[in-house]
Scaffold this active site. Structure first.
Site, PDB file in Angstrom:
ATOM      1  N   ASN A   8       9.825  -3.333   6.310  1.00  5.81           N
ATOM      2  CA  ASN A   8      10.723  -2.879   5.254  1.00  5.81           C
ATOM      3  C   ASN A   8      11.047  -3.973   4.237  1.00  5.81           C
ATOM      4  O   ASN A   8      11.399  -3.676   3.100  1.00  5.81           O
ATOM      5  CB  ASN A   8      12.019  -2.359   5.888  1.00  5.81           C
ATOM      6  CG  ASN A   8      13.092  -2.043   4.880  1.00  5.81           C
ATOM      7  OD1 ASN A   8      12.949  -1.138   4.063  1.00  5.81           O
ATOM      8  ND2 ASN A   8      14.182  -2.797   4.923  1.00  5.81           N
ATOM      9  N   SER A  10       6.585   3.205  -1.860  1.00  6.37           N
ATOM     10  CA  SER A  10       7.349   3.532  -3.063  1.00  6.37           C
ATOM     11  C   SER A  10       6.537   4.505  -3.897  1.00  6.37           C
ATOM     12  O   SER A  10       5.295   4.500  -3.841  1.00  6.37           O
ATOM     13  CB  SER A  10       7.616   2.256  -3.869  1.00  6.37           C
ATOM     14  OG  SER A  10       8.086   2.561  -5.168  1.00  6.37           O
ATOM     15  N   TYR A  62       5.260  -4.738  -8.643  1.00  7.01           N
ATOM     16  CA  TYR A  62       5.791  -4.192  -7.390  1.00  7.01           C
ATOM     17  C   TYR A  62       4.945  -3.014  -6.924  1.00  7.01           C
ATOM     18  O   TYR A  62       4.586  -2.916  -5.746  1.00  7.01           O
ATOM     19  CB  TYR A  62       7.234  -3.756  -7.612  1.00  7.01           C
ATOM     20  CG  TYR A  62       7.904  -3.138  -6.409  1.00  7.01           C
ATOM     21  CD1 TYR A  62       8.392  -3.940  -5.378  1.00  7.01           C
ATOM     22  CD2 TYR A  62       8.083  -1.758  -6.311  1.00  7.01           C
ATOM     23  CE1 TYR A  62       9.033  -3.375  -4.277  1.00  7.01           C
ATOM     24  CE2 TYR A  62       8.713  -1.188  -5.214  1.00  7.01           C
ATOM     25  CZ  TYR A  62       9.184  -1.993  -4.202  1.00  7.01           C
ATOM     26  OH  TYR A  62       9.809  -1.431  -3.112  1.00  7.01           O
ATOM     27  N   ALA A  76       1.829  -2.358  -7.594  1.00  7.34           N
ATOM     28  CA  ALA A  76       0.515  -2.806  -7.128  1.00  7.34           C
ATOM     29  C   ALA A  76       0.593  -3.326  -5.701  1.00  7.34           C
ATOM     30  O   ALA A  76      -0.290  -3.071  -4.870  1.00  7.34           O
ATOM     31  CB  ALA A  76      -0.033  -3.885  -8.060  1.00  7.34           C
ATOM     32  N   SER A  77       1.669  -4.058  -5.391  1.00  4.93           N
ATOM     33  CA  SER A  77       1.811  -4.578  -4.033  1.00  4.93           C
ATOM     34  C   SER A  77       2.015  -3.445  -3.029  1.00  4.93           C
ATOM     35  O   SER A  77       1.473  -3.486  -1.917  1.00  4.93           O
ATOM     36  CB  SER A  77       2.971  -5.573  -3.962  1.00  4.93           C
ATOM     37  OG  SER A  77       4.220  -4.932  -4.096  1.00  4.93           O
TER      38      SER A  77
END
Length: 232
Positions: free
Chosen positions: A84, A139, A152, A154-155
């Site tokens: 998380n 996400s 973010y 892309a990660s």
């Protein structure tokens, strides 16, 4: 009792999941970077009567990841790993043209590299569990193109792919990537500080994760809103 490792567990969704699992009798290993906040959370979660171990540190540190898995082993094993902990890459978020590359590297290190590293560290315990499972918190930015969310997103897209492949390679486990939807968390406030629109409290989203544990659907990517709607 089953044992779970939860990263980023001092507040927000991580804390909500810890409390939901503790209420069901799970023993827990909790991680976060801020020791004082983590200790307060661990004390609150332990009030459910379960064993709770807290380890403050950075998930990008291999030694810290080893400490988390060792703590789980001391509690009896690892039935669930929840990746998380997340990094945005920039706070507040900025367009890709302005995104610091060091920020992008940090997002990839926390959201992808450290997550895989922890899976690798815990894999022997997960394989030995009666019903081992891995949850990676995704996400909608991993699947949709939103301005300023590129680094973010892309990660998280990379994390989704790792979870998908892990599910193929480890058929004895369940590997779920879960998009929790919009939540009122410190992470979102740091990402978009001027957006004060209504959002779900993490406590309202945690039951979606419990449904996965109860029903154990096939490994794959799931959205919390759909899981919650189907449960009603």
């Amino acid at each position: 009792m089953p044992v779970a490792i939860i990263t980023g567990a001092s507040k927000g969704l991580g804390r909500a999941l810890a409390e939901a699992l503790a209420a069901r009798g799970w023993d827990l290993v909790l991680d976060a970077r801020t020791e004082e906040v983590l200790k307060a959370t661990a004390a609150s979660v332990a009030s459910y009567g379960t064993r709770v171990e807290s380890r403050a540190g950075d998930v990008t540190d291999p030694g810290h990841r080893g400490e988390l898995v060792a703590a789980a082993w001391q509690l009896g094993g690892c039935d669930l790993l929840v990746n998380n902990a997340s990094a945005l890459g920039a706070e507040p978020l900025v367009p890709l043209a302005e995104l610091p590359l060091d920020g992008l590297r940090r997002a990839l290190e926390v959201n992808v590299v450290a997550a895989l590293g922890l899976v690798q560290e815990a894999l022997a315990l997960l394989r030995g569990a009666r019903a081992g499972a891995v949850i990676t918190v995704s996400s909608d930015a991993a699947a949709e193109a939103y301005g300023t969310w590129g680094g973010y997103g892309a990660s998280k897209a990379a994390l989704d792919q790792l979870a998908a492949v892990l599910g193929e390679e480890e058929p004895g486990l369940r590997v779920w990537a879960v998009d929790p939807g919009d939540m009122a968390t410190d992470l979102y406030a740091a990402a978009v500080p001027d957006d004060d629109g209504p959002r779900h409290d993490p406590d309202e989203v945690a039951p979606a994760f419990l449904r996965l544990l109860d029903e154990r659907p096939p490994s794959g990517r799931y959205g919390a809103p759909a899981l919650l709607e189907a449960r009603r």
